[in-house]
Design an enzyme around this catalytic site. Structure first.
Site, short mmCIF file in Angstrom:
data_model
loop_
_atom_site.label_atom_id
_atom_site.label_comp_id
_atom_site.label_asym_id
_atom_site.label_seq_id
_atom_site.Cartn_x
_atom_site.Cartn_y
_atom_site.Cartn_z
N LYS A 74 41.43 44.81 22.54
CA LYS A 74 41.13 46.36 22.94
C LYS A 74 42.84 47.04 24.12
O LYS A 74 42.51 45.96 25.03
CB LYS A 74 39.60 46.23 24.06
CG LYS A 74 40.09 47.60 25.16
CD LYS A 74 39.05 47.70 26.27
CE LYS A 74 40.45 48.02 27.99
NZ LYS A 74 40.66 48.93 27.22
N GLU A 133 47.12 37.07 33.11
CA GLU A 133 48.25 37.59 34.29
C GLU A 133 47.93 38.32 34.85
O GLU A 133 47.68 39.90 34.41
CB GLU A 133 49.60 37.81 32.94
CG GLU A 133 51.13 37.82 33.47
CD GLU A 133 51.73 39.81 34.09
OE1 GLU A 133 51.35 40.24 35.31
OE2 GLU A 133 51.90 40.17 32.78
N CYS A 163 54.84 44.42 36.90
CA CYS A 163 53.98 43.23 37.86
C CYS A 163 55.59 42.95 38.23
O CYS A 163 54.71 42.33 39.53
CB CYS A 163 53.42 42.82 37.34
SG CYS A 163 53.90 42.21 36.14
N GLU A 220 50.43 46.52 46.27
CA GLU A 220 50.61 46.35 45.36
C GLU A 220 51.00 47.90 44.61
O GLU A 220 49.60 48.41 44.62
CB GLU A 220 50.51 45.47 43.76
CG GLU A 220 51.26 46.05 42.44
CD GLU A 220 50.66 44.96 41.29
OE1 GLU A 220 51.73 44.19 40.09
OE2 GLU A 220 49.41 44.63 41.29
#
Length: 474
Positions: free
Chosen positions: A170, A245, A279, A379
């Site tokens: 997906k 992750e 990231c 973040e």
């Protein structure tokens, strides 16, 4: 407009069973650029059934057969690189030059490094009376993000194919076009029917159905920590393997006495490249108090020299962020830093001058940021960096580790001293005077940045089961 309204199931493009049409928005123009169908639970059932049926045959293929398939995929991938770059640029805003030079080659690199790892891998070993073997794991569901779409997809697909697993992917509904082209590549390369399947969809729909599906043996997820928790909770009922992750908030610990003009520009590129949507972007600069003013000056010059432009045009500029939700989140974090007393050095809220549309962010730098500020903990995922001062190396290390995340960390300065500091950084990746990982080395995080590893032989191992056999005849 690009149109990819079918799902790829059991080696064929098929109509969705109850899905709904979804339009992908070009973040530079705010206009629809791609149409897909968000799949249904029925689509997921069909894809998983196809993968389950194909597993018995594919899992018993030889290393030579899998290596030959990977080789064909690599050749087909090379032929479609311009198409892949165009899709990435239009859907998630990476400038076409960056998409061509970094985004698309990253995906190719995973197939190439996996092929090498497969050819070098030892599938069995003797331990006393036992023979320990690595075997295919089963049906693997893969849920991937939009920021480096091909990188994250191929980091999972390549080792799973090499391991003998079958796949239901997906991709992100924000950047699905390159995944659809990749499905065409795999089909052309001769991946057997059912070994690779693709169902477009969103997280609450297709993502949740895959995570909880009783016939899925492993779910591999890359995305936010919040979404990763939901995936793990959905997977828990069937005790399937969960491989993740997740988010990051990488520090850049600048060692006292570092040559700022030499070490800061390369690492600041990690904050600005891909419009900060990485990231592992080392966004938290931690600088000794004796060099804070110098670091501010160097970083200011780098950020103010960074131009923002149309991703369809060639050049060294950065593009927009992926969508309005991301734009609004970044604007809110920038405003929070101002409200909490950080010093705005350059950039700030609002679009860059001359841009009245598109999800463009001003390259933004803050100084006088304390570790408790929201922008130091959350973040950002945009071209935004912060500078925090420390008075001793011990304090700098403590601040670097003072975050729920542990995906990556950068150390800038004397390499010999940095090598001694690296073991004290609580992160799965530590880079010295740089920010990029090595595609052959393991990649993954500590703490709330996830579990499991990708890349090379470590990625291959994580997509396999380990079996011990005792009592075989000599």
């Amino acid at each position: 407009m690009n149109s990819y309204l079918k799902q790829y199931i059991n080696g064929a493009w098929v109509e969705s069973d109850g899905g709904t049409v979804h339009h992908v928005i070009n973040p530079a123009t705010e206009a629809a650029c791609t149409a897909i169908t968000l799949g249904s639970a029925a689509d997921v059932d069909k894809a998983v059934a196809a993968a389950r049926a194909a597993f018995d045959g594919w899992s018993q293929t030889t290393v030579a057969e899998r290596a030959a398939l990977l080789t064909r995929i690599i050749e087909e991938y090379k032929l479609r690189m311009p198409d892949l770059a165009k899709a990435v640029s239009e859907e998630m805003g990476a400038p076409i030059g960056f998409a061509s030079a970094a985004q698309v080659p990253a995906g190719l690199g995973h197939f190439m490094s996996t092929l090498k790892a497969l050819n070098d891998f030892s599938f069995e070993e003797r331990l006393g009376r036992a023979r320990v073997v690595h075997e295919a794991l089963g049906v693997v569901a893969m849920i991937t993000p939009w920021n480096w779409p091909l990188n994250q997809i191929t980091a999972k697909v390549a080792p799973a194919l090499a391991a003998g697993d079958t796949i239901v992917l997906k991709p992100s509904e924000e950047a699905p076009g390159c995944a659809m082209i990749l499905a065409e590549i795999l089909d052309k390369a001769g991946v057997p029917a059912g070994v690779f399947n693709l169902v477009n969809g969103d997280g609450p729909g297709v993502g949740a159905a895959l995570s909880s599906h009783r016939d899925v043996d492993m779910v591999s997820f890359t995305g936010s920590t919040r979404a990763g928790i939901a995936v793990a909770q959905a997977a828990a009922a069937t005790v399937k393997r969960v491989h993740q992750e997740l988010g990051g908030k990488a520090p850049n610990l600048v060692l006292e006495g570092a040559d700022l003009q030499a070490v800061l520009p390369p690492t600041l590129m990690g904050v600005l490249a891909n419009s900060g949507q990485s990231c592992i972007a080392p966004t938290r600069l931690l600088v000794h108090t004796s060099q804070t003013a110098g670091a501010v000056a160097v970083a200011k010059a780098v950020f103010e020299a960074t131009t923002v432009g149309d991703p369809a045009e060639m050049g060294a500029h950065i593009g927009p962020v992926v969508n309005k939700a991301q734009f609004d989140k970044i604007q809110g974090l920038i405003q929070s830093a101002i409200d909490e007393g950080a010093t705005l050095v350059t950039g700030g809220v609002g679009r860059p001058d001359g841009r009245n549309s598109g999800y463009y962010i001003k390259p933004t730098l803050f100084a006088d940021v304390t570790p408790d500020m929201k922008i130091a903990q959350e973040e950002t995922f945009g071209p935004v960096a912060t500078i925090t001062s420390y008075s001793s190396l011990e304090e700098g290390i403590r601040i670097a580790n003072d975050t729920p995340y542990g995906l990556s960390a950068t150390i800038s300065g004397d390499p010999a001293l940095a090598a001694k500091v690296a073991p004290k950084m609580r992160a799965g990746l530590v880079t010295i005077n740089g920010w990029s990982p090595d595609g052959n080395a393991p990649f993954g995080g500590y703490k709330q940045s996830g579990n499991g590893r990708e890349n090379g032989k470590y990625g291959l191992t994580d997509f396999m089961e380990v079996k011990t056999i005792v009592g075989e005849p000599a």
